[in-house]
Design a protein around this motif. Sequence first.
Motif, mmCIF file in Angstrom:
data_model
loop_
_atom_site.group_PDB
_atom_site.id
_atom_site.type_symbol
_atom_site.label_atom_id
_atom_site.label_comp_id
_atom_site.label_asym_id
_atom_site.label_seq_id
_atom_site.Cartn_x
_atom_site.Cartn_y
_atom_site.Cartn_z
ATOM 1 N N ARG A 1 2.660 11.185 0.150
ATOM 2 C CA ARG A 1 2.127 11.447 -0.442
ATOM 3 C C ARG A 1 2.228 11.280 -1.703
ATOM 4 O O ARG A 1 1.454 10.915 -3.418
ATOM 5 N N GLU A 2 2.724 12.442 -1.792
ATOM 6 C CA GLU A 2 3.168 12.691 -3.898
ATOM 7 C C GLU A 2 4.194 12.204 -4.047
ATOM 8 O O GLU A 2 3.843 11.185 -5.510
ATOM 9 N N CYS A 3 5.250 11.813 -2.988
ATOM 10 C CA CYS A 3 6.130 10.953 -3.482
ATOM 11 C C CYS A 3 5.197 9.735 -3.788
ATOM 12 O O CYS A 3 5.552 8.436 -5.366
ATOM 13 N N ARG A 4 4.294 9.009 -3.536
ATOM 14 C CA ARG A 4 3.879 8.126 -3.783
ATOM 15 C C ARG A 4 3.962 8.125 -5.499
ATOM 16 O O ARG A 4 3.081 6.894 -6.017
ATOM 17 N N ALA B 1 0.620 -1.287 -0.025
ATOM 18 C CA ALA B 1 0.102 0.138 0.296
ATOM 19 C C ALA B 1 0.521 1.176 0.348
ATOM 20 O O ALA B 1 0.326 2.378 -0.336
ATOM 21 N N ARG B 2 2.353 1.200 0.435
ATOM 22 C CA ARG B 2 3.203 2.040 0.717
ATOM 23 C C ARG B 2 4.596 2.166 -0.875
ATOM 24 O O ARG B 2 4.967 1.706 -0.177
ATOM 25 N N VAL C 1 4.610 5.926 -8.224
ATOM 26 C CA VAL C 1 3.799 4.540 -9.286
ATOM 27 C C VAL C 1 3.417 5.657 -10.902
ATOM 28 O O VAL C 1 3.845 4.291 -11.410
ATOM 29 N N LYS C 2 4.361 6.594 -10.974
ATOM 30 C CA LYS C 2 3.570 7.210 -12.616
ATOM 31 C C LYS C 2 5.052 6.309 -12.740
ATOM 32 O O LYS C 2 5.059 5.740 -14.062
ATOM 33 N N ASP C 3 6.517 6.530 -12.221
ATOM 34 C CA ASP C 3 7.391 5.968 -12.851
ATOM 35 C C ASP C 3 7.729 5.126 -13.004
ATOM 36 O O ASP C 3 8.224 4.241 -14.277
ATOM 37 N N MET C 4 7.079 3.411 -12.075
ATOM 38 C CA MET C 4 7.099 2.470 -12.286
ATOM 39 C C MET C 4 6.072 2.103 -12.896
ATOM 40 O O MET C 4 6.691 0.830 -13.912
ATOM 41 N N GLN C 5 5.203 2.924 -13.345
ATOM 42 C CA GLN C 5 3.467 2.219 -14.440
ATOM 43 C C GLN C 5 4.998 1.983 -15.776
ATOM 44 O O GLN C 5 4.678 1.299 -16.736
#
Length: 1004
Positions: free
Chosen positions: A332-335, A232-233, A339-343
């Motif tokens: 939160r921002e970092c999350r 979740a994190r 996630v964008k970068d990981m996608q």
Amino acid sequence: MRAIEILYRLITLSLNIMSEKEIPKTYDAFKVEDTIYKAWESSGYFNPDNLKGAKDSFTISMPPPNATGFLHVGHAVMLSVQDLVIRYQRMNGKKALWLPGTDHAAIATQTAVEKLLKKEGKTRHDLGREKFLKRVEEYVENSRDTIRNQIRKIGSSCDWSRERYTLDKGLTTAVNEAFVQMYEDGLIYRGHRIVNWCPRCHSTLADDEVEYKPAKEKLYWIKYGPFTLATARPETKLGDTAVAVHPDDPRYKKYIGKKIMIPGVLGEFEVTVVADKAVDREFGSGVIKVTPAHDFTDYEIARRHNISMKQVINEDGKMMENCGKYHGMKTRECREAIVKDMQKMGLIKKIDEDYDHNLSVCYRCGEVIEPLPSEQWFIDVNKKLDRFGGRTIKEESIRVVKNGDIKIIPERFNKTYFHWMENLRDWCISRQIWFGHRIPVWYCKDCKENKKYKMGFHQDIVPQLYSGKTITYRLKPKDFKADDQVAFENSQTKEIIGYGIIRNIKETTVGKLPLDNKAHGATYNKIEELIDAFKKHYHNLKVSENTKAYVIEYEFKQGKLTKPIVLRDKPVCCSQCNCKTLEQDPDTLDTWFSSGLWTFSTLGWPEQAKDLKTFHPTQLMETGYDILFFWVARMIIMSTYLVREVPFEKVYLHGLVRTKSGEKMSKSKPETVIDPLDVIKEYGADSLRLSLLIGSTAGNDVKLYKEKIAGYRNFVNKLWNISRYVLMTVKKPELIEKLPKAETSSDKWILQRLAQVTEQVSRDLESYNFSNAGEVLRDFTWNDFADWYLEISKVEKSKDDILLYCLQSLLKLWHPFMPFVTESIWKNLSDDFLMIQKWSELKSKSDIKIENDFEIIKQTIIALRNLRAEHNIEPAKKLKAVVIAKSKVKLIEENKDVVLKLARLSDLQIEKTSKKPAHSASTLTSGVEIYLPLEGVIDIKKEQNRLEKEKEQLEKYIKGFEQKLSNKGFVENAPKEIVKVGKEKLLTAKENIKKLEQQIKDIK
RNA sequence: GGGCUUGUAGCUCAGUUGGUUAGAGCGCCUCAUUGACGUUGAGGAGGCCAGAGGUUCGAAUCCUCUCAAGCCCACCA
């Protein structure tokens, strides 16, 4: 002070004068309450030292409200209950101490002041520590009177001369002493560990200060090297140092122990695969990523497998420098960014929306908690201690409740308490806020610069604590008891040769060698061994034979023994390098650390103060069940450890105050909140107290609403008017010392009832059944005394002594519940304060005849009233009645006037045997037949129906009984008494039904 | 997931270790009322004691289960 007293006397006097002419028809609480309180306060009787003749002490430590707080209904409950108990105990001849105080409420107060600063566009850092603290102190000082006066409003009879504040000097000394003792015992340690961190309060929180809020979150399934796992994190991936799988999971066995490179947004990083049972094979893919720095479970796993930790989130809740382009982002921002970068990199396999998750938030501000590693002070709850014979503070705290030294009311909370204690983890006691007790530890700057961390779990700086210097006080022999700490003094040189703990005064004394800061204690089983140890330890000290004799002599012949206390001073120089560049730890202690000392720090500990001896352990701790853990448990830990006594003998837990519909009253919904001060203004403090005391039982929530309070206001007024009537009727209002002589049936009855009620109320108050005591008293006051006896007194006359006796008794019994109105009525009877009158010890005689006799009269009257009502005969119409009284002729004759008046009869014909008047309504009661001849007036048909109905009911009743009595099992197994009574009842019922049948015949 | 509490009259609650026909206050209905009190008095209606089963001569009360309301603790990615 004098002026107030004079004013009060004047009011009293005017009341007295008025009583001869006129007492106001309605009790006006608002007018008298403040004056009465001032008179109580200036009388000095709130202070137990002024209670002459009092023997045993009875102490309640008032749970200290926040110094900057306002009185709310929760306080009102606690104050009402405690005042009830303390007033009862005071009247009961106890040296009653109720010690008030306020709490500095570290985080809450600091936050409040910071909010004020924010309005000025400043932060606490703009002011600096010193100025900021000054500002806080000012704020506290300005608002502290508010709560003090509000406590008075409710009538609290607490000893203001002993009022304490958690930050005052004595209490700070206590906190420092506690810290040092615990540190020296190895109970307090400093550690670099993962803690609950609130980024907004900028401080750690204890485990139980964290609240959980359910929330819908996203669950990310990510590709993690050869694994797929859910998190979740995802932002914590930057701090991962391991991957964990279940040891028996065949899917991943081959990876265990290997180091694997994982592709990530900041390039590849290495993790170790470990096997740990904490992993749930069934959940997700059965693989978890391990972020030791930001998750409690992960931290434990890492510790078990000796995995290093990498911190990536800082104390502002932002990503740290080691996070590359994410540096400075909030979690939160970092999350989202990560996630964008990981996608983009194809590392996200899928995302579950609406994943049910519990967010941990700060109980003060609601901010999401970030677990992160930090250097903090902890209390080791699993350390085995010599003081407890090898037990831990946890075990000792459980023991004192299990063995009954502390009794929790209601008992069911024992279970909750044990469960909490058993699962208690090390308690983080340092807070990164400025307001509070500063940790009494200094570090040497020079040494600090050379500090070395091992594995990130330990550190090796030696903190400098307050150093100890022993001084001595003389003890009286009776003060000396097992478990005392004593100093041994050479009887000739007067030099202290050591101190120890007395385990058993009579035979073997077990002492613990002391000492000075460096030496560690050992336990000795015989006094000789202890003396030998002294000799060894103090090489240069000659221990004469005298010394040995001296100690033993003390036990039987009043020798001179002294008890040490240690005064703490700031350290002057570093114990390692001797330099003087010491600086104090910047952190402060958890509020609950100082609150935990409350019962004894307020009485003078660590000094061997007189108050401590007299009033500790306290008898009662009364508080809401919601702070059983926060506070009650911590007091037990602290007191058993530091004073070797339980802090209190009983814990009474009250419930929450709710609205009529059962809602919690909360600030966010102002319409639900009842302000006790408004209530007091409108209805008076006594009414508020009654509505909180009656109908509420230990551990259960109580509902409060206007109608209820108004009901009790009516009752307060009823008592006022009862008194008004008595005072205006009697020839001379005065106190009656002796139990008056009873002349009539009603006299005997009321005095008997009074005695029964007195006993019941005392019993209930002793056993903490406050509500029942109040109910019993109310019923007696309103029903028995007002509705029956007072009415009868109008007929029988000249009952001054009994009326006064009952009134004075009622006032005493009611005083702990509603002190104001009772005290103000009392002034008409005596110049003394009701508050310090002796509690009544009236004992009831077991005389059933008294009750039965009056019961017959009562039932006769009620029966006549019923007949009237059922036949719609207007009350004004005076009737003639016939009573066939059989053996009770004499009794009825004696009470003829009473029956005439209360049943509104013009005549009562009393007959011995049946000679039924024709055309009568009739009824039966207590073996007496009653006829109301009403030729032409009564409705025959109606009367017939009524009798038939009565007969039906009686038949049903008889049938039930017959069934029961024909049951062999019942007759054989039930207690004889029950069977006997049953048979008798059946007989009378059968007789009655015969009469009924006759009546039905007759009426035709 | 574990634990606890509560469920009795329209409402708020009593109901001791099982033992007559289950109580109180408020509200409701009827009536009364210038003599302490209308912040009052007299009377009345209203309950399968959440449900089911069990133990017992006997259960509102003890046991088991079910349902409902609430609380506390733990927490798994």
